[in-house]
Design a protein around this motif. Structure first.
Motif, short mmCIF file in Angstrom:
data_model
loop_
_atom_site.label_atom_id
_atom_site.label_comp_id
_atom_site.label_asym_id
_atom_site.label_seq_id
_atom_site.Cartn_x
_atom_site.Cartn_y
_atom_site.Cartn_z
N PHE A 36 0.83 -1.21 0.00
CA PHE A 36 0.00 0.00 0.00
C PHE A 36 0.86 1.26 0.00
CE2 PHE A 36 -3.97 -2.18 1.72
CZ PHE A 36 -4.70 -1.91 0.59
N ALA A 37 2.01 1.21 0.71
CA ALA A 37 2.89 2.38 0.74
C ALA A 37 3.41 2.70 -0.66
CB ALA A 37 4.06 2.13 1.70
N ILE A 38 3.76 1.65 -1.42
CA ILE A 38 4.20 1.86 -2.80
C ILE A 38 3.05 2.48 -3.61
CG2 ILE A 38 4.81 0.69 -4.95
CD1 ILE A 38 7.20 0.55 -3.37
N SER A 39 1.84 1.95 -3.47
CA SER A 39 0.71 2.47 -4.26
C SER A 39 0.43 3.93 -3.93
CB SER A 39 -0.54 1.60 -4.06
OG SER A 39 -1.42 2.15 -3.12
N GLY A 40 0.54 4.30 -2.65
CA GLY A 40 0.35 5.70 -2.27
C GLY A 40 1.45 6.59 -2.81
N ALA A 41 2.70 6.11 -2.74
CA ALA A 41 3.83 6.91 -3.22
C ALA A 41 3.74 7.12 -4.73
CB ALA A 41 5.15 6.24 -2.84
N THR A 45 3.99 11.48 2.99
CA THR A 45 2.70 11.55 3.68
C THR A 45 1.67 10.63 3.03
OG1 THR A 45 3.14 13.84 4.30
CG2 THR A 45 0.86 13.11 4.43
N LEU A 46 1.55 10.72 1.70
CA LEU A 46 0.58 9.87 1.00
C LEU A 46 0.92 8.40 1.17
CD1 LEU A 46 -1.88 10.06 -0.97
CD2 LEU A 46 -0.93 12.20 -0.18
N VAL A 62 -4.03 21.69 3.03
CA VAL A 62 -2.82 22.47 3.24
C VAL A 62 -1.63 21.55 3.43
CG1 VAL A 62 -3.17 22.63 5.73
CG2 VAL A 62 -1.91 24.42 4.57
N ILE A 63 -1.87 20.34 3.96
CA ILE A 63 -0.78 19.41 4.22
C ILE A 63 -0.12 18.94 2.94
CG2 ILE A 63 -2.19 17.34 4.23
CD1 ILE A 63 -0.61 16.25 6.48
N LEU A 64 -0.85 19.01 1.82
CA LEU A 64 -0.29 18.56 0.54
C LEU A 64 0.14 19.72 -0.34
CD1 LEU A 64 -2.67 15.63 -0.41
CD2 LEU A 64 -0.42 15.54 0.62
#
Lengths: 206, 206, 206
Positions: free
Chosen positions: A18-23, A38-39, B146-148
């Motif tokens: 999931f971290a890869i998909s968000g990045a 953050t994403l 704002v965070i993004l």
């Protein structure tokens, strides 16, 4: 492999996927370094934090255990560094999302049972673990949440969570139960994307 | 000033600053009286409620202590009554938001430690306290959170929360520790806005 | 009718009304079967889950009690099956939403008091129970949240929750207290829709 080690690995693999998909999604939207991290973190940990809040596992593991933030930073670095490699994949967000979906549905159902809650809560919280992070990712990026898109999505997580929660309640062997549930979820999700399978619709019938 | 009184003040000052920023944003969007109070309250208390849910401080202070809703109503009234004064400030939303950011990062980190959780959770929950309310404000108003946005934002809160959590763990004097952390956060945020400093970006490199 | 049975019915009626409003909104947006069930469930249970998390009633009833998911599925089926009937209503989303609003404001205030929290928390959590599900519905469908629209909305829930929490604290008879509060809320909401009543606005004064 002990039960505890097994489920820790399921959780960490799902987190990284999931971290890869968000990045990747953040990188495609041209966010800066902090936005990508953050994403990555929100996508990876959002669903699990919702689950932990609902079962009373406080503070949520995604906040108290540094490995989750660490994995998000590593995923962000990987996407930034190996961007040309990632770009060659057809739909990297959907692909890694589909992997995380099954791992989190299974782990979420298991953790809910382990905290002494019933099978109904285990199934619903398995689904929330699996779809929560992706829904937050899409809300923050102002995209239509993947959970409401046309392809079969949350129903794949529902089947995996129900299979895991039901099997665990019946005492089936953990040697093959979680892997079967994960494979089932990935197969359903992959086939629905590959062949554009959808749930029935009704709006045009009337 | 006792420790308890000190941190109560940090919390209330941060609450009022965020309440003003939410009320100004709602007023700019021409919401009605109730909408202005709602936005003021959500911006001021949203992050703290997320923090309290995660550390198990139930019911969250923002819901059980009337002072938070009271401050939101006062902030809404101030913005409506003294609108011409507020308009003279260059970017009132960003300005009051920057003040609240530091106070909440420090208070959130402190409260998490006070509830017996570790330094890692204290840093992340300090950041969530600080950025959660503003993120909700922007989601409700359909603005890019704002965070993004491009400027340095959550990272300023991260530095303040880490400074406070680290210093408190090392036993540094509370006489200057929180104020230094707050000043650090405000300075970083102010300079990044003033000189348009941003995190590095990668999307064009590839 | 015992107190417990009375409040269980208030909760289930409110759940069904919100589930219908969510299903109609999803149907209007031409979502598929799973999307209609999801929206129905999120609208019906979102506010109650927020309330239960805040008062420490874990796992939230909406997740652990199958009746809530069951009602959402029935509501989705009703909307799909009896669509022509539902279409004849002028504004079915707003109508069912107004019914759910009062029931949830009253039940949310009661449940918060029953968990031993104060009257202030009871009023705010009554409002959050009542408006939370509709706000999630609108966020997911990318509509302006109903809570920020021009008509009197959350203030109707606020009056019902305050009436119920105040009356219950004063020991007024449960034979008529909740029904009066619900009727009050529905009347205020209906009249504000019918006659386009709004809160005062300030943006043009300056």
């Amino acid at each position: 492999m002990s039960e505890h080690v097994l489920f820790t690995w399921l959780d960490l693999i799902g987190t990284f996927a999931f971290a890869i998909s968000g990045a990747v999604a953040a990188h495609q939207k041209k966010l800066d370094l902090f936005g990508i991290i953050t994403l990555s973190y929100v996508t990876a940990c959002g669903g699990g934090i919702m689950r932990d809040i609902c079962i009373g596992a406080l503070p949520p593991a995604g906040l108290s255990d540094w490995r989750y933030l660490g994995l998000s930073v590593v995923a962000a670095g990987t996407v930034i560094g190996a961007n040309q490699l990632v770009q060659k994949l057809a739909h990297p967000v959907l692909l890694f999302d589909a992997v995380g979906l099954g791992f989190f549905a299974v782990f979420g159902a298991h953790k809910t049972l382990a905290y002494g809650h019933g099978i109904g809560a285990a199934i619903i919280l398995g689904v929330i673990s699996a779809v929560g992070g992706g829904a937050l990712r899409d809300l923050l990026l102002n995209r239509t949440p993947v959970i409401l898109q046309k392809e079969i999505y949350a129903s794949a997580a529902l089947i995996a969570a129900a299979f895991q929660a039901g099997g665990e309640t019946l005492g089936w062997s953990l040697r093959w139960l979680p892997w079967t549930a994960i494979a089932l979820c990935f197969a359903i999700r992959y086939l629905s994307l590959r062949f554009h399978l959808n749930h029935p619709r009704f709006a045009d019938d009337d």
